[in-house]
Design an enzyme around this catalytic site. Structure first.
Site, PDB file in Angstrom:
ATOM      1  N   GLU A  94      -6.010  -5.813  10.130  1.00  0.00           N
ATOM      2  CA  GLU A  94      -5.586  -5.470   8.763  1.00  0.00           C
ATOM      3  C   GLU A  94      -5.421  -6.752   7.943  1.00  0.00           C
ATOM      4  OE1 GLU A  94      -2.397  -2.598   8.435  1.00  0.00           O
ATOM      5  OE2 GLU A  94      -2.893  -2.223   6.335  1.00  0.00           O
ATOM      6  N   ASP A 142      -3.563  -8.093   5.799  1.00  0.00           N
ATOM      7  CA  ASP A 142      -2.360  -8.923   5.618  1.00  0.00           C
ATOM      8  C   ASP A 142      -2.254  -9.969   6.733  1.00  0.00           C
ATOM      9  OD1 ASP A 142      -1.945  -6.507   7.086  1.00  0.00           O
ATOM     10  OD2 ASP A 142       0.219  -6.762   7.003  1.00  0.00           O
ATOM     11  N   ASP A 184       2.050  -5.944  14.391  1.00  0.00           N
ATOM     12  CA  ASP A 184       2.918  -5.194  13.469  1.00  0.00           C
ATOM     13  C   ASP A 184       4.129  -4.577  14.171  1.00  0.00           C
ATOM     14  OD1 ASP A 184       1.676  -5.522  10.997  1.00  0.00           O
ATOM     15  OD2 ASP A 184       0.288  -3.869  11.336  1.00  0.00           O
ATOM     16  N   HIS A 223      -4.756  -8.376  15.122  1.00  0.00           N
ATOM     17  CA  HIS A 223      -4.870  -7.172  14.286  1.00  0.00           C
ATOM     18  C   HIS A 223      -5.730  -7.496  13.069  1.00  0.00           C
ATOM     19  CE1 HIS A 223      -3.863  -3.656  12.071  1.00  0.00           C
ATOM     20  NE2 HIS A 223      -2.742  -4.061  11.514  1.00  0.00           N
ATOM     21  N   HIS A 241      -1.054  -0.190  15.235  1.00  0.00           N
ATOM     22  CA  HIS A 241      -1.303   1.066  14.570  1.00  0.00           C
ATOM     23  C   HIS A 241      -2.751   1.195  14.092  1.00  0.00           C
ATOM     24  CE1 HIS A 241      -0.998  -0.255  10.120  1.00  0.00           C
ATOM     25  NE2 HIS A 241      -0.938  -1.354  10.828  1.00  0.00           N
ATOM     26  N   HIS A 292       5.712  -9.459  10.926  1.00  0.00           N
ATOM     27  CA  HIS A 292       6.474  -9.346   9.678  1.00  0.00           C
ATOM     28  C   HIS A 292       7.956  -9.499   9.987  1.00  0.00           C
ATOM     29  CE1 HIS A 292       3.035  -7.784   7.422  1.00  0.00           C
ATOM     30  NE2 HIS A 292       2.830  -6.885   8.371  1.00  0.00           N
ATOM     31  N   TYR A 331      10.392   0.385   8.519  1.00  0.00           N
ATOM     32  CA  TYR A 331       9.055  -0.008   8.969  1.00  0.00           C
ATOM     33  C   TYR A 331       8.525   1.013   9.983  1.00  0.00           C
ATOM     34  CZ  TYR A 331       5.266  -3.167  10.063  1.00  0.00           C
ATOM     35  OH  TYR A 331       4.023  -3.723  10.201  1.00  0.00           O
ATOM     36  N   HIS A 361       0.810  -1.231   0.000  1.00  0.00           N
ATOM     37  CA  HIS A 361       0.000   0.000   0.000  1.00  0.00           C
ATOM     38  C   HIS A 361       0.843   1.281   0.000  1.00  0.00           C
ATOM     39  CE1 HIS A 361       0.419   0.188   4.372  1.00  0.00           C
ATOM     40  NE2 HIS A 361      -0.464  -0.747   4.620  1.00  0.00           N
TER      41      HIS A 361
HETATM   42 FE1  FEO Z   1      -1.201  -3.394   9.992  1.00  0.00          FE
HETATM   43 FE2  FEO Z   1       0.849  -5.931   8.906  1.00  0.00          FE
HETATM   44  O1  FEO Z   1      -0.700  -4.921   9.069  1.00  0.00           O
END
Ligand code: FEO
Length: 396
Positions: free
Chosen positions: A80, A82, A164, A78, A145, A224, A191, A24
């Site tokens: 999101e 991903d 994250d 989370h 976040h 990640h 990051y 993104h």
């Molecule tokens: Fe906020 Fe890795 O997604």
């Protein structure tokens, strides 16, 4: 597709996305991973899922430990996509009635993403869940976040699943900070600078909260990149430093140019800065990715931004960059706007106003009509000198 046992009966079962290059709007030249963790106790828990399209990696890794149908519960730290995009297929495979533990905001947000079909079980901040011999504790990290973000902590093993936070977009078969051959720190900083910077105040509060809790960490496992086990607090301490946004003796001169005039100004400003003792470099906005510039910018005490005037406004690439950094809310920077123009010359004024509005301590803008002559180049050099002196005074 092998799992990695990161502690006794605790497995990394995530997915490696070697080829993603744009996350993104963030450049991911090294790909990324979507980390997920399997805790095999009297109850079997899966902490986090993976991005849709990568579920098969997760299934294959889990299958080498247990039959995926034996997963009793899922924790979603989370919402999101991903990390949650693979949830529908996962739950279909393991049994849709099985509980998905999440924060209260997670319940709301997962519902809005997947519109039913998930047995969502909200947990309290500070709440816990027994897996048998082990216990999972939940710690809300609201707005770090997303509103739904939380950490899970495997108490007996002292493992923090940090969602994250503390992550890096970095695809690798190596899983740990002490086995990776590459230098992971630039990826961790990138990051932070691109994802967590606007929430720096909350990062500082969270670090205080965790320090006060007395929790110890044998390992910090973000969603990640690599996992921190050699010295888990090193990444926490780095976050404390990065959140403070303490300016350093470093300057960036960021610009775009039509016919090289604004570029000539940028290079003269860089020389003035360097000659006065503040290391500086020019960054052309169509040669550098915005997310790399933001990483470079993180500790810079000075940022000058240049744009030619195009149709009474600023250049599109400069507008893109301004929009991006406005959301990231960088702090503690001295700024200047500059640019060449043909007849109306609005761009430096617009940039000056925008950067002032973002809290930059601005010096007067500089504009030059058409191609800078010797005097105009001297003015640009002098702007660099002035910026450097302001920076050195501020840091003294
Ligand atoms: Fe906020 Fe890795 O997604």
């Amino acid at each position: 597709m092998r799992p990695v046992e990161i502690a006794k009966d605790v497995y990394w079962v995530g997915a490696i996305d070697w080829n993603v290059r744009d996350f993104h709007g963030y450049s991911t030249y090294e790909g990324t991973t979507y980390n997920a963790f399997l805790v095999v106790d009297e109850k079997v828990a899966l902490v986090d899922a993976v991005k849709a399209g990568h579920e098969d990696q997760l299934f294959q890794r889990v299958s080498q430990v247990i039959d995926p149908k034996k997963i009793d519960l899922v924790v979603s730290n989370h919402t999101e996509m991903d990390h949650s995009g693979g949830l529908p297929r996962l739950m279909h495979r393991i049994g849709e009635a099985k509980p998905v533990y999440c924060s209260k905001m997670g319940e709301k947000n997962l519902r809005m993403h997947y519109r039913g079909g998930l047995n969502l079980q909200p947990v309290q901040d500070g709440g816990s869940l027994s897996l048998g011999k082990r216990e999972l504790l939940f710690l809300e990290t609201r707005m770090l976040h997303w509103p739904d973000s939380m950490f899970s902590y495997l108490k007996e093993d002292k493992i923090l699943f940090s969602s994250d936070a503390f992550g890096q977009h970095y695809a690798s078969l190596e899983r740990f900070d002490d086995t990776i051959r590459d230098d992971i720190w630039p990826h961790a900083l990138k990051y932070y600078a691109n994802i967590l910077l606007p929430f720096s105040g909350l990062v500082e509060k969270l670090i205080e909260k965790v320090a006060a809790s007395g929790l110890e960490f044998s390992m910090i496992c973000p969603d990640h990149g690599i996992l921190w086990r050699k010295d888990p607090l090193s990444i926490v301490n780095a976050y404390a430093r990065w959140a403070a946004q303490k300016p350093e003796k470093k300057a960036l001169v960021i610009y775009d140019t039509m016919w090289h005039s604004t570029e000539m100004m940028a290079e003269a400003i860089v020389e003035g800065l360097n000659d006065t003792g503040v290391p500086a470099k020019p960054l052309h906005l169509r040669k550098w990715h915005r997310s790399d510039i933001v990483t470079e910018m993180h500790a810079a005490g000075v940022m000058a931004l240049g744009s030619p005037t195009l149709n009474n406004g600023i250049f599109p690439s400069v507008a893109d960059f301004l929009t991006y950094i406005k959301g990231l809310k960088p702090k503690n920077k001295i700024g200047a706007a500059f640019g060449s123009y043909g007849w109306s010359g609005e761009a430096p004024k617009i940039l000056h106003q925008e950067l002032s509005g973002m809290g930059f301590e601005m010096v007067d803008p500089l504009r030059v009509q058409y191609v800078p002559d010797g005097n105009a180049m001297e003015d640009a050099y002098t702007l660099g000198v002035r910026l450097a002196k302001s920076c050195l005074e501020k840091l003294a």
